[in-house]
Structure formats: C-alpha cells, structure tokens
Design a protein around this motif. Structure first.
Motif, PDB file in Angstrom:
ATOM      1  N   THR B 236      35.734  38.518  32.853  1.00 23.45           N
ATOM      2  CA  THR B 236      35.802  39.101  34.193  1.00 23.45           C
ATOM      3  C   THR B 236      35.080  40.437  34.237  1.00 23.45           C
ATOM      4  O   THR B 236      35.171  41.167  35.213  1.00 23.45           O
ATOM      5  CB  THR B 236      37.270  39.299  34.610  1.00 23.45           C
ATOM      6  OG1 THR B 236      37.911  40.129  33.623  1.00 23.45           O
ATOM      7  CG2 THR B 236      37.994  37.989  34.680  1.00 23.45           C
ATOM      8  N   ASN B 238      32.101  41.315  34.728  1.00 24.11           N
ATOM      9  CA  ASN B 238      31.092  41.537  35.769  1.00 24.11           C
ATOM     10  C   ASN B 238      31.623  41.216  37.170  1.00 24.11           C
ATOM     11  O   ASN B 238      30.856  41.140  38.108  1.00 24.11           O
ATOM     12  CB  ASN B 238      29.885  40.632  35.500  1.00 24.11           C
ATOM     13  CG  ASN B 238      28.908  41.283  34.556  1.00 24.11           C
ATOM     14  OD1 ASN B 238      29.050  42.469  34.245  1.00 24.11           O
ATOM     15  ND2 ASN B 238      27.935  40.527  34.097  1.00 24.11           N
ATOM     16  N   ASP B 240      34.471  41.440  40.492  1.00 25.17           N
ATOM     17  CA  ASP B 240      35.392  42.360  41.158  1.00 25.17           C
ATOM     18  C   ASP B 240      36.820  41.872  40.937  1.00 25.17           C
ATOM     19  O   ASP B 240      37.045  40.708  40.601  1.00 25.17           O
ATOM     20  CB  ASP B 240      35.048  42.468  42.644  1.00 25.17           C
ATOM     21  CG  ASP B 240      35.249  41.154  43.350  1.00 25.17           C
ATOM     22  OD1 ASP B 240      36.414  40.742  43.515  1.00 25.17           O
ATOM     23  OD2 ASP B 240      34.236  40.515  43.718  1.00 25.17           O
ATOM     24  N   PRO B 241      37.806  42.762  41.120  1.00 30.36           N
ATOM     25  CA  PRO B 241      39.184  42.433  40.736  1.00 30.36           C
ATOM     26  C   PRO B 241      39.711  41.147  41.368  1.00 30.36           C
ATOM     27  O   PRO B 241      40.370  40.354  40.704  1.00 30.36           O
ATOM     28  CB  PRO B 241      39.974  43.634  41.218  1.00 30.36           C
ATOM     29  CG  PRO B 241      39.008  44.751  41.230  1.00 30.36           C
ATOM     30  CD  PRO B 241      37.690  44.148  41.572  1.00 30.36           C
ATOM     31  N   GLU B 242      39.380  40.927  42.626  1.00 29.58           N
ATOM     32  CA  GLU B 242      39.938  39.739  43.264  1.00 29.58           C
ATOM     33  C   GLU B 242      39.356  38.440  42.707  1.00 29.58           C
ATOM     34  O   GLU B 242      40.070  37.473  42.476  1.00 29.58           O
ATOM     35  CB  GLU B 242      39.702  39.791  44.767  1.00 29.58           C
ATOM     36  CG  GLU B 242      40.963  40.130  45.490  1.00 29.58           C
ATOM     37  CD  GLU B 242      40.693  40.983  46.703  1.00 29.58           C
ATOM     38  OE1 GLU B 242      40.868  40.477  47.811  1.00 29.58           O
ATOM     39  OE2 GLU B 242      40.272  42.145  46.518  1.00 29.58           O
ATOM     40  N   THR B 243      38.063  38.457  42.511  1.00 26.12           N
ATOM     41  CA  THR B 243      37.416  37.281  41.921  1.00 26.12           C
ATOM     42  C   THR B 243      37.965  37.041  40.519  1.00 26.12           C
ATOM     43  O   THR B 243      38.182  35.906  40.102  1.00 26.12           O
ATOM     44  CB  THR B 243      35.898  37.487  41.847  1.00 26.12           C
ATOM     45  OG1 THR B 243      35.463  38.016  43.097  1.00 26.12           O
ATOM     46  CG2 THR B 243      35.184  36.198  41.570  1.00 26.12           C
ATOM     47  N   SER B 244      38.223  38.155  39.825  1.00 20.81           N
ATOM     48  CA  SER B 244      38.754  38.051  38.468  1.00 20.81           C
ATOM     49  C   SER B 244      40.051  37.256  38.447  1.00 20.81           C
ATOM     50  O   SER B 244      40.277  36.440  37.551  1.00 20.81           O
ATOM     51  CB  SER B 244      39.033  39.440  37.896  1.00 20.81           C
ATOM     52  OG  SER B 244      37.850  40.176  37.854  1.00 20.81           O
ATOM     53  N   ASP B 267      40.040  44.851  30.701  1.00 17.24           N
ATOM     54  CA  ASP B 267      40.739  44.920  31.980  1.00 17.24           C
ATOM     55  C   ASP B 267      42.208  45.280  31.765  1.00 17.24           C
ATOM     56  O   ASP B 267      43.047  44.425  31.486  1.00 17.24           O
ATOM     57  CB  ASP B 267      40.611  43.573  32.701  1.00 17.24           C
ATOM     58  CG  ASP B 267      41.061  43.663  34.149  1.00 17.24           C
ATOM     59  OD1 ASP B 267      41.953  44.492  34.425  1.00 17.24           O
ATOM     60  OD2 ASP B 267      40.532  42.915  34.972  1.00 17.24           O
TER      61      ASP B 267
END
Lengths: 302, 301
Positions: B236, B238, B240-244, B267
């Motif tokens: 994760t 690369n 953003d937090p939500e996509t992660s 993270d």
C-alpha cells in the motif's frame, strides 16, 4: 506444447520489431557472411571434385616418333606391360589414324578443318594408367627415354601425364578458399557480435518482463528461449537472404558460361544448391544461437 | 477444527470494498472548510472501523496455545553479509506458521528486503538455514528455484505489471510461464479477476487503471495459483489510505482462506489497528516479535 512455441516465437518477433534498426544490421551482416560462405562452399566443393577427378583419371601418354620401327614399338609395349604398378588392361595403342579420328570426333562439325591440312601431324602413342594414381609419376619414369619415343621438349613432356595439373588447380583454389574462409571467419565474428548486440538491447528493453517472469517462477529456459529464438531468427533470415542472393547472382552472372563449359557428361559438379541452402541455414542458426547465448551469459542473470 | 474456507469462497464474502471511485473535484471545491473537515473525519472513522473489523481475529492458525503448528517460514541463525561487508541480516532466528499473518516493520535498511529476497532465493544466506514450506533453501537446486517461486505469491509497492499487456494478459502471464494449458488459463484468469473486483477492467491496460486497481491486478496475478505463501513488500506504499483499506481487505480474505501472509510495511495505522504479529527489524536483527503488536513498542507509543 504447440501453444508454448507459438508464445515464444511471438515474443521473439514482437521484440525484433521493437528494435528494428539493430535487427536489420544483424541480419544484413549475417547475409554478407552467408553469401561469402556460400561462394566459398560452392567453389571449394567444385575444386575438390575437380581435383579428385583429375587425379583419379590420369592417363599416361607415351608419344612415338614417326620413324619408330616395329621392333622399337614392340620393345616399348613390353617395357610398359612389365613395369609394376601399371593397370594391365589400360594399355592401348593409338595409331596415327586413331589419333586423327579421335580429334575429328572431339571437334565435331568443325572437323572439316582437318581436311584442309596436309597429311596427319599427330603422332602414334601408347596410353596407360597406373593402378594407384599417386604412383603415376614413378610408372611414367620407367618408360621415359626408351628408343623410338619422341624426345621430350619444353612444355611437351614425354611421357605426358599432365604432371602437376591437379596440384596447380588445387593450389590456386586452396588460396582462394583460404582467403574466403578468412573473410568468412572475420565476418562471422562480426555477425555473432552484432546479433549479440541486438539481443543485449532486447534484454534491456524487456528487463522488466524478465523480472516479472522470474518472480512468477519461469524456468531459466522459459526466460531464455525468446531471446534464443530472436537470435536464431536473425541468423536464419540472413541465411535465406544470402541463398536468394546466391541464386540470383548465379543465374544472372554465371549460368550461361557454366552450362556451356560443362555440357559434357562427367564434368565435375559443385555442391547441389538445395544442400548449400540447408548448410547456410544451419550455419545461420548456429551464429544466431551463439550470439544470443554469449550475450545472455553476460547480461541475463537467471 | 474450524471449517476452512476455500480461497474462492473467502474472496466472495460481501465485505469486499469496491474502489472509492473517481474523486469529485468540482464538489470538493464548492464545500466549506468545515464540511471538508467533517468529511475527512468521517472518512477516518470509516477507515478505522474497517481496519478494526480485520483486527486480531484468532483463527485456527494463530492460537497462541496451538500445538506446535507447521512452519511456513523458518530461519535459524541466518546471517547475510553483502560484498563490502554490508550486513543485511544478523543471526536471525524466527518461525512463521502456516496460515499466519505477519507484519514486517523497520526503517529502511533494517533488513526487510534482504529477508524477502532470502525467501525467494534471489540471494543466499551467508550462514544459517532458511526453510520455506519445509524445504531448506540452502540445498535447493538452482533448477528448483522456479518451482519455489511458483508457490510464493509476490505483491510489490510498484505493482510490477507489464505495461504493454492488458489486465487479462498480465494475470495469464503467471500461468503461461508455468506452461499451463490455454483452457485452464481461460477459465482461471477471468475468475480471479472477478474476485478482486475488476471484471469490467479485464481488457484495460495498466496505465488506464488507478493505483489501487493496478495493485488488485498484481494481487490477482500473485494469487491465481493459490500459493500457500503471499509476500507483500509495502503493497500500500503508493496508495492513498482509503484505497489501501480495500487492498488490505482483499489480502485479509486471502489470509482467511489459509494463505500465509508476510507483509513488509511502513503503514503505522494499519499495523496498530490490525493487531497482528509484528516482527520489527533493526540493523539486521529482530528487535521485537509481538504476537499482537503495534507499529512501535507499546511503551514508546
């Protein structure tokens, strides 16, 4: 299995399109190498066959004086038959009449010319062969200088067996073949290096792909094969180009002359063209595989 | 014994998060700062919930009192020294069991990459013994390395997708490389792409996808063989937090289906919330190995 080969070949072709300029350079170099090799092989095989023929087919001719007596002639015949190493059934007496008849036959329709000359200038002769062609000179020496034989003159040895004719042909041809071979070797090295360069560029262009291949567990051969095929395609393309070029240049430059010079049966043949093409393609494959193989050893850590 | 989900079933669970979709810039521009603040707060809360939902669930693989579970990864006194006396790992001994989920944390240069490379036999240990799936890598023949790697799925920060190939081709590649037949490929690839939620992107090229979608493709590729071990190197990093979160949920389901997951990550939030085993490396040593750890040692936090 079939789909896998399709996969590999498609990969190789894709990559060849990718670096077109270097591919062309490599193919053209292979083409030149193969063209020269083709000439070399054809010439070499022709010379080899020719010299073999000359050597196996040496007839010794002992020319008689017109003034030779029957006794002298009988004595000469006896000497020849008693000389060891002479093929017994090869001995033949060619009278003056036989000689002129034979010449007429050889000249064919031009033989009317002979009727213009006065008398018969040709000498009678004994013709015979040695059992072992290599012993020709020894056998001929045994007959030399017998009374009743025409004395040898400069350029006209007696007995005459075309001394050194085969050797001279072989020597000249050998030099030519050697020069061609030298050029071929130098060019072959250049071709290997150029194919290697093509492969190096393509390894570089596909390093990411190679990384992924290794990651997902491709075997070393799976990684190598497309590059290998790529090199071999270069080699074979060059070889085919050379074959076409050879065929075209033979047809346009040489065919007429060669055909008229070799119309008689039993004239020596050069290597058959289809066989030559097969040889060139195999050599092309080899050069391609070598070029890509060497490069992969250096640049493709698998 | 708990019933173990088949991989496909686990992935089909409804909790799958779809990608958040395109960001609506126009909307954002019209909102007041207060509203934006509230929305950010709301997003943070949702993220925390999602992570908490995946937190420290003790599966059959992770019960601390489990009778000597089978080792997926076993390192015994492993030291790796690179040429020039650069030390990658120093005398590391640890065991990761089958089915476990392990975070590998530590600053850059602490030995995370060395650890992962050793498992893939990209490099060999200078001394000590590395075992993966019960096989010693020291005695593993070079010709057997590809077979090892087929049993380890790999997911990286930079996805490592082939840019000129479509989603389908990228995933199919992993099977082609192994010499799978086309019928098998044609069956398996669309299935796994569907499972990671990209059925409608199957013919797109990687650059036409968002980062999160690309990472899903790479997960699909890593998992298409159902390998027993999945190694993720900052998957994760690369994103953003939500996509992660979406990616983590996908990996979580893969883990639930029985695959061992080893994830190197920076993270902090994710590690802290998920409360899984944490192995912290520092200068090539195991500085900490917590069953249910946080990103940093609890006292410091």
């Amino acid at each position: 299995m079939e789909t896998r080969w399709k996969f590999f070949v498609l990969e190789a072709l894709k990559s060849l399109r990718g670096n077109f300029a270097t591919t062309v350079a490599a193919v053209v170099t292979v083409l030149v190498v193969m063209f020269i090799a083709g000439i070399g092989i054809a010439l070499g095989s022709y010379v080899y066959n020719y010299s073999n023929k000359v050597r196996d087919d040496v007839t010794i001719r002992a020319y008689l004086k017109d003034s030779a007596t029957d006794k002298q002639i009988a004595e000469i015949q006896r000497t020849i038959t008693e000389t060891p190493g002479v093929q017994p059934d090869s001995l033949q007496f060619i009278s003056k009449d036989d000689a002129i008849l034979r010449l007429q036959e050889q000249l064919g329709k031009d033989s009317e010319l002979l009727q213009l000359t006065l008398g018969n200038p040709l000498p009678a002769s004994f013709e015979f062969k040695a059992v072992d062609p290599d012993q020709t000179a020894t056998v001929a020496k045994a007959v030399a200088g017998l009374p009743g034989l025409d004395p040898p003159r400069a350029g006209l040895p007696n007995p005459d067996y075309g001394a050194g004719k085969a050797d001279r042909v072989l020597k000249t041809a050998g030099t030519i073949t050697l020069v061609l071979l030298g050029m071929g070797v130098v060019l072959a090295i250049a071709a290997v290096l150029l194919i290697g360069n093509t492969i190096r560029l393509s390894i570089f262009a596909r390093r990411r792909e190679v990384e992924v291949q290794k990651l997902v567990g491709a075997t070393n051969w799976f990684v190598r094969l497309p590059f290998m095929i790529e090199g071999m395609i270069c080699g074979v393309a060059g070889a085919i180009g050379a074959a076409v070029l050879l065929a075209v240049s033979y047809q346009t430059l040489l065919a007429d002359r060669v055909e008229s010079a070799m119309s008689g049966s039993g004239s020596p043949n050069a290597i058959a063209f289809p066989l030559l093409v097969v040889l060139l393609i195999l050599a092309g494959l080899g050069i391609g595989a070598l070029g890509s193989g060497l490069t992969m050893r250096r640049f493709l850590q698998v | 014994m708990l019933k173990r989900d088949s991989p496909s079933e686990a992935l089909r669970r409804p909790e799958r998060l779809e990608d958040p979709g395109p960001v609506q810039i126009a909307d954002t521009a019209l909102r007041s700062e207060d509203e934006l603040e509230r929305e950010a707060e709301e997003r943070r809360r949702r993220r925390a919930e999602a992570l908490a939902a995946m937190a420290g669930e003790t599966s059959e693989f992770q019960r601390p009192f489990a009778p000597r579970a089978e080792a997926m990864i076993l390192l015994e006194n492993v030291t790796k020294v690179y040429p020039g006396d650069v030390v990658g790992l120093r005398d590391v001994t640890l065991q990761i069991d089958k089915g476990e989920w392990v975070f590998l944390v530590g600053p850059s240069g602490s030995g995370k990459s060395t650890f992962i490379k050793l498992l893939l036999k990209e490099i060999d240990a200078t001394s000590g013994n590395v075992q993966v799936g019960g096989r010693s890598l020291r005695t593993l023949k070079r010709s057997q390395v590809p077979k090892l790697r087929r049993n380890i799925g790999c997911v990286f920060q930079d996805f490592k997708l082939l840019p000129t190939r479509t989603v389908y081709e990228n995933v199919a590649y992993a099977l082609e490389v192994q010499g799978q037949r086309q019928e098998v490929i044609k069956r398996k690839v669309p299935e796994i792409i569907g499972l990671v939620g990209l059925a409608d992107k199957i013919d797109k090229l990687p650059h036409e996808l968002s980062g999160g979608q690309q990472q899903r493709v790479s997960i699909a590729r890593a998992f298409v063989n159902h390998p027993p071990l999945l190694i993720c190197d900052e998957p994760t990093g690369n994103l953003d937090p939500e996509t992660s979160i979406g990616i983590m949920q996908l990996l979580y389901r893969i883990n639930r289906a029985g695959t061992t997951v080893l994830m190197a990550t920076h993270d902090r939030e994710m590690v802290d919330k998920m409360r899984r085993r944490v192995i912290a490396l520092e200068e090539g040593r195991v500085a900490r190995d917590d069953r249910r750890g946080g990103y940093v040692e609890e006292d410091e936090a």
